[in-house]
Scaffold this motif. Structure first.
Motif, PDB file in Angstrom:
ATOM      1  N   ASN A 209       0.824  -1.215   0.000  1.00 39.95           N
ATOM      2  CA  ASN A 209       0.000   0.000   0.000  1.00 39.95           C
ATOM      3  C   ASN A 209       0.855   1.261   0.000  1.00 39.95           C
ATOM      4  OD1 ASN A 209      -2.575  -1.227   0.027  1.00 39.95           O
ATOM      5  ND2 ASN A 209      -2.413  -1.607   2.226  1.00 39.95           N
ATOM      6  N   PHE A 210       2.049   1.190   0.604  1.00 40.29           N
ATOM      7  CA  PHE A 210       2.880   2.388   0.704  1.00 40.29           C
ATOM      8  C   PHE A 210       3.286   2.909  -0.674  1.00 40.29           C
ATOM      9  CE2 PHE A 210       4.454   0.177   4.801  1.00 40.29           C
ATOM     10  CZ  PHE A 210       3.283   0.524   5.454  1.00 40.29           C
ATOM     11  N   GLY A 211       3.421   2.011  -1.632  1.00 36.81           N
ATOM     12  CA  GLY A 211       3.815   2.411  -2.976  1.00 36.81           C
ATOM     13  C   GLY A 211       2.725   3.141  -3.739  1.00 36.81           C
ATOM     14  N   LYS A 212       1.501   3.161  -3.202  1.00 40.25           N
ATOM     15  CA  LYS A 212       0.406   3.865  -3.872  1.00 40.25           C
ATOM     16  C   LYS A 212       0.489   5.379  -3.666  1.00 40.25           C
ATOM     17  CE  LYS A 212      -2.659  -0.122  -3.316  1.00 40.25           C
ATOM     18  NZ  LYS A 212      -3.900  -0.652  -2.684  1.00 40.25           N
ATOM     19  N   ILE A 213       1.299   5.791  -2.692  1.00 40.40           N
ATOM     20  CA  ILE A 213       1.487   7.211  -2.423  1.00 40.40           C
ATOM     21  C   ILE A 213       2.819   7.644  -3.009  1.00 40.40           C
ATOM     22  CG2 ILE A 213       1.724   8.954  -0.601  1.00 40.40           C
ATOM     23  CD1 ILE A 213       0.031   7.193   1.189  1.00 40.40           C
ATOM     24  N   PRO A 214       2.892   8.748  -3.752  1.00 43.91           N
ATOM     25  CA  PRO A 214       4.164   9.194  -4.327  1.00 43.91           C
ATOM     26  C   PRO A 214       5.255   9.312  -3.272  1.00 43.91           C
ATOM     27  CG  PRO A 214       2.356  10.482  -5.213  1.00 43.91           C
ATOM     28  CD  PRO A 214       1.762   9.625  -4.132  1.00 43.91           C
ATOM     29  N   GLY A 215       6.419   8.737  -3.562  1.00 46.07           N
ATOM     30  CA  GLY A 215       7.521   8.747  -2.618  1.00 46.07           C
ATOM     31  C   GLY A 215       7.534   7.560  -1.684  1.00 46.07           C
ATOM     32  N   GLN A 228      -6.900   5.497  -2.166  1.00 43.60           N
ATOM     33  CA  GLN A 228      -7.713   5.659  -3.369  1.00 43.60           C
ATOM     34  C   GLN A 228      -7.649   7.084  -3.901  1.00 43.60           C
ATOM     35  OE1 GLN A 228     -11.532   4.314  -1.960  1.00 43.60           O
ATOM     36  NE2 GLN A 228     -11.171   2.191  -2.575  1.00 43.60           N
ATOM     37  N   SER A 229      -7.536   8.065  -2.992  1.00 45.83           N
ATOM     38  CA  SER A 229      -7.468   9.457  -3.440  1.00 45.83           C
ATOM     39  C   SER A 229      -6.214   9.714  -4.272  1.00 45.83           C
ATOM     40  CB  SER A 229      -7.511  10.406  -2.236  1.00 45.83           C
ATOM     41  OG  SER A 229      -6.314  10.315  -1.478  1.00 45.83           O
ATOM     42  N   ILE A 375      -8.516  20.396   5.436  1.00 44.39           N
ATOM     43  CA  ILE A 375      -8.110  19.362   6.389  1.00 44.39           C
ATOM     44  C   ILE A 375      -7.486  18.183   5.662  1.00 44.39           C
ATOM     45  CG2 ILE A 375      -8.994  17.705   8.082  1.00 44.39           C
ATOM     46  CD1 ILE A 375     -11.097  19.730   8.858  1.00 44.39           C
ATOM     47  N   ILE A 376      -8.004  17.870   4.465  1.00 45.61           N
ATOM     48  CA  ILE A 376      -7.469  16.746   3.692  1.00 45.61           C
ATOM     49  C   ILE A 376      -6.006  16.989   3.351  1.00 45.61           C
ATOM     50  CG2 ILE A 376      -7.658  15.504   1.501  1.00 45.61           C
ATOM     51  CD1 ILE A 376     -10.659  16.045   1.570  1.00 45.61           C
ATOM     52  N   MET A 377      -5.695  18.202   2.928  1.00 48.39           N
ATOM     53  CA  MET A 377      -4.310  18.550   2.606  1.00 48.39           C
ATOM     54  C   MET A 377      -3.435  18.430   3.851  1.00 48.39           C
ATOM     55  SD  MET A 377      -2.514  19.755  -0.023  1.00 48.39           S
ATOM     56  CE  MET A 377      -1.217  20.871  -0.564  1.00 48.39           C
ATOM     57  N   ASP A 378      -3.929  18.899   4.967  1.00 49.31           N
ATOM     58  CA  ASP A 378      -3.172  18.868   6.212  1.00 49.31           C
ATOM     59  C   ASP A 378      -2.857  17.436   6.612  1.00 49.31           C
ATOM     60  OD1 ASP A 378      -1.978  20.575   8.046  1.00 49.31           O
ATOM     61  OD2 ASP A 378      -3.557  20.281   9.521  1.00 49.31           O
ATOM     62  N   VAL A 400      -4.919  16.338  -5.886  1.00 50.89           N
ATOM     63  CA  VAL A 400      -5.839  17.453  -6.095  1.00 50.89           C
ATOM     64  C   VAL A 400      -7.237  16.871  -6.254  1.00 50.89           C
ATOM     65  CG1 VAL A 400      -6.464  19.397  -7.563  1.00 50.89           C
ATOM     66  CG2 VAL A 400      -4.059  18.844  -7.183  1.00 50.89           C
ATOM     67  N   ILE A 401      -7.995  16.892  -5.163  1.00 50.72           N
ATOM     68  CA  ILE A 401      -9.357  16.366  -5.186  1.00 50.72           C
ATOM     69  C   ILE A 401     -10.270  17.533  -5.535  1.00 50.72           C
ATOM     70  CG2 ILE A 401     -11.119  15.131  -3.860  1.00 50.72           C
ATOM     71  CD1 ILE A 401      -8.865  14.146  -2.038  1.00 50.72           C
ATOM     72  N   SER A 402     -10.464  17.729  -6.822  1.00 50.44           N
ATOM     73  CA  SER A 402     -11.133  18.932  -7.318  1.00 50.44           C
ATOM     74  C   SER A 402     -12.641  18.731  -7.389  1.00 50.44           C
ATOM     75  CB  SER A 402     -10.593  19.292  -8.700  1.00 50.44           C
ATOM     76  OG  SER A 402     -11.291  20.377  -9.245  1.00 50.44           O
ATOM     77  N   GLN A 403     -13.363  19.706  -6.893  1.00 51.33           N
ATOM     78  CA  GLN A 403     -14.815  19.726  -7.013  1.00 51.33           C
ATOM     79  C   GLN A 403     -15.232  21.139  -7.425  1.00 51.33           C
ATOM     80  OE1 GLN A 403     -16.746  18.354  -3.481  1.00 51.33           O
ATOM     81  NE2 GLN A 403     -15.915  16.293  -3.614  1.00 51.33           N
TER      82      GLN A 403
END
Length: 472
Positions: A209-215, A228-229, A375-378, A400-403
């Motif tokens: 799972n750690f590889g799903k996040i950049p870095g 998933q985000s 809060i999501i960014m934080d 970037v969870i754009s809405q």
């Protein structure tokens, strides 16, 4: 072979067990030295042979593989290494060269037998920082993290976070490692009250799972929705490129507070003909708007700063991303004692390395600022970098969870306006006109003068207002 050993151990007192020796026939070397001892030797050769035998004995230990390794290696960042050690680190440990402890992790991971264990007590930084990214990816690809105990500052009596990690020399794609956190408050008499501690970050998860996040940060506590985000959204770097600004290398020479120079020499609003220009260089925690305190000498398109580097006065001076100076954007403080905060960068500013910036289009600017202050960014930043040192690479790798929601954009605009009014309420803003409390004082010249002096000076010292009016 003996010559190679002597060269390898020339700095043995500094490299220690980071030295590795492979494919050496120690028996043959020992036999040759024993034959020399049978001859009549000079007093010069005898100590050399003794020294060579000592090196061989140490090299034998360092060349072996082990079922279990347990260590608390020393810490030293690359900036503090001697030139000899730094050169050795770059050559022998390119993936982990950023710190001495990480080099030990790599070195002894390579020395454990298949299925064996390496248990290390180290700093936590290897789990998150970009400088250890190659090392993390190598560990996740070749080894299995069996257990990890993640400890906050001062848990071990030292002023930084630590990690006790058990690495296993085996690729186990379906294995779920055990991870948990110990906070400072959970320790009594230098020991945790219980393990795992209820309410802390206890989790059993697959390291894939750690590889799903950049870095590939070792973010063991995050939820499935967080992974998933990252999989379903672009990163900020994919959309807009966060940038590092200028480094003058001599702020005493080139930077001032805006109120320290004549306003006739300042360009606060229009044009580029004056000497001093607004300078965004971080400054702490503040969202939406503000922290506009500094100005920088950018006369003649920054000629003085550019010459400062060009003619050797200071090679670390750097004018970066000049094409984006004076553009409307978003800036943040690279280093802060609080959480992450972003704010509007007005069009008349130059930005600093401590006030890194990003320049979305006018259509996306409000949305991006709202996302960056969410809060999501934080929470995502705590995954990427818990050290409160926010580099452009950390910001750029976040999703970037754009809405497209007009209500959200209206809230962001309201927040910007509230923060701007609040900033301009006090004297540190160059748009300051009148303290708001003075608006409610009777129109009497003497009282206006008196309260202007008292309130302006005393409120800055955090004296409660009721004390100024003699109320106890």
């Amino acid at each position: 072979m003996l010559k190679k050993l002597i060269v390898d151990f020339q700095h043995g007192d500094e490299f220690g067990s980071l030295i590795t020796e492979e494919r050496i026939d120690f028996s043959a070397l020992t036999s040759e030295l024993d034959q020399l001892n049978q001859n009549q030797l000079s007093f010069v050769l005898i100590p050399l042979i003794e020294k060579a035998n000592a090196i061989i004995e140490v090299a034998k230990v360092l060349s072996q593989s082990y079922h279990v390794v347990i260590a608390n290696p020393p810490y030293m960042g690359s900036s503090r290494m001697s030139s000899v050690l730094a050169k050795f680190a770059k050559k022998e440990y390119p993936n982990s060269k950023s710190d001495l402890f990480s080099m030990f992790i790599e070195r002894w991971n390579n020395a454990i037998l298949p299925g064996g264990y390496n248990c290390m007590v180290t700093m936590q930084s290897w789990m998150f920082l970009s400088s250890f990214e190659k090392m993390r990816k190598n560990i996740l690809a070749k080894y299995t993290i069996s257990n990890l105990m993640h400890m906050e500052n001062n848990v071990m009596g030292i002023a930084f976070g630590t990690a006790v990690t058990i690495f296993r020399n085996a690729a186990m794609p379906d294995f779920k490692g055990t991870y948990h956190q110990i906070k400072t408050a959970d320790v009594a008499k230098q020991a945790p009250v219980s393990l795992p501690i209820p309410g802390n970050r206890f989790n059993r998860t697959n390291q894939a799972n750690f590889g799903k996040i950049p870095g590939s940060p070792i973010a063991y506590w995050v939820k499935k929705s967080t992974y998933q985000s990252y999989e379903q959204n672009p990163t900020l770097m994919d959309v807009y490129h966060p940038e590092v600004g200028m480094t003058t290398s001599n702020n005493k020479l080139f930077v001032r507070k805006w109120f320290e120079v004549s306003m006739t020499e300042c360009n606060m609003f229009d044009g580029k003909e004056n000497k001093w220009f607004p300078y965004a260089k971080g400054g702490g925690y503040r969202k939406w708007f503000g922290l506009e305190n500094e100005i920088v000498n950018w006369a003649h398109n920054g000629q003085s700063i550019k010459n400062y580097r060009k003619y050797g006065a200071q090679k670390t001076a750097a004018v970066r991303n000049e094409n984006d100076y004076f553009k409307i954007g978003i800036t943040w403080s690279a280093v802060t004692s609080g959480r992450f905060s972003a704010r509007l960068l007005p069009a008349n500013h130059i930005f600093d390395s401590g006030g890194s910036s990003i320049f979305p289009s006018s259509e996306d600017r409000i949305m991006i600022l709202g996302i960056m202050n969410s809060i999501i960014m934080d929470e995502n930043l705590l995954i990427k970098n818990p050290t409160l040192n926010f580099q452009p690479s950390d910001i750029g790798s976040l999703p970037v969870i754009s809405q497209k929601d007009g209500r959200a954009e209206n809230v962001v605009k309201q927040n910007i306006n509230i923060a701007r009014i609040d900033w301009d309420t006090f004297e540190n803003s160059w748009n300051f006109e009148l303290h708001p409390l003075l608006l409610h004082i009777a129109d009497d010249n003497l009282s206006i003068w008196y309260y202007a002096m008292v309130l302006t000076n005393q409120c800055a010292k955090n004296v409660p207002i009721f004390q100024l009016w003699g109320v106890k």
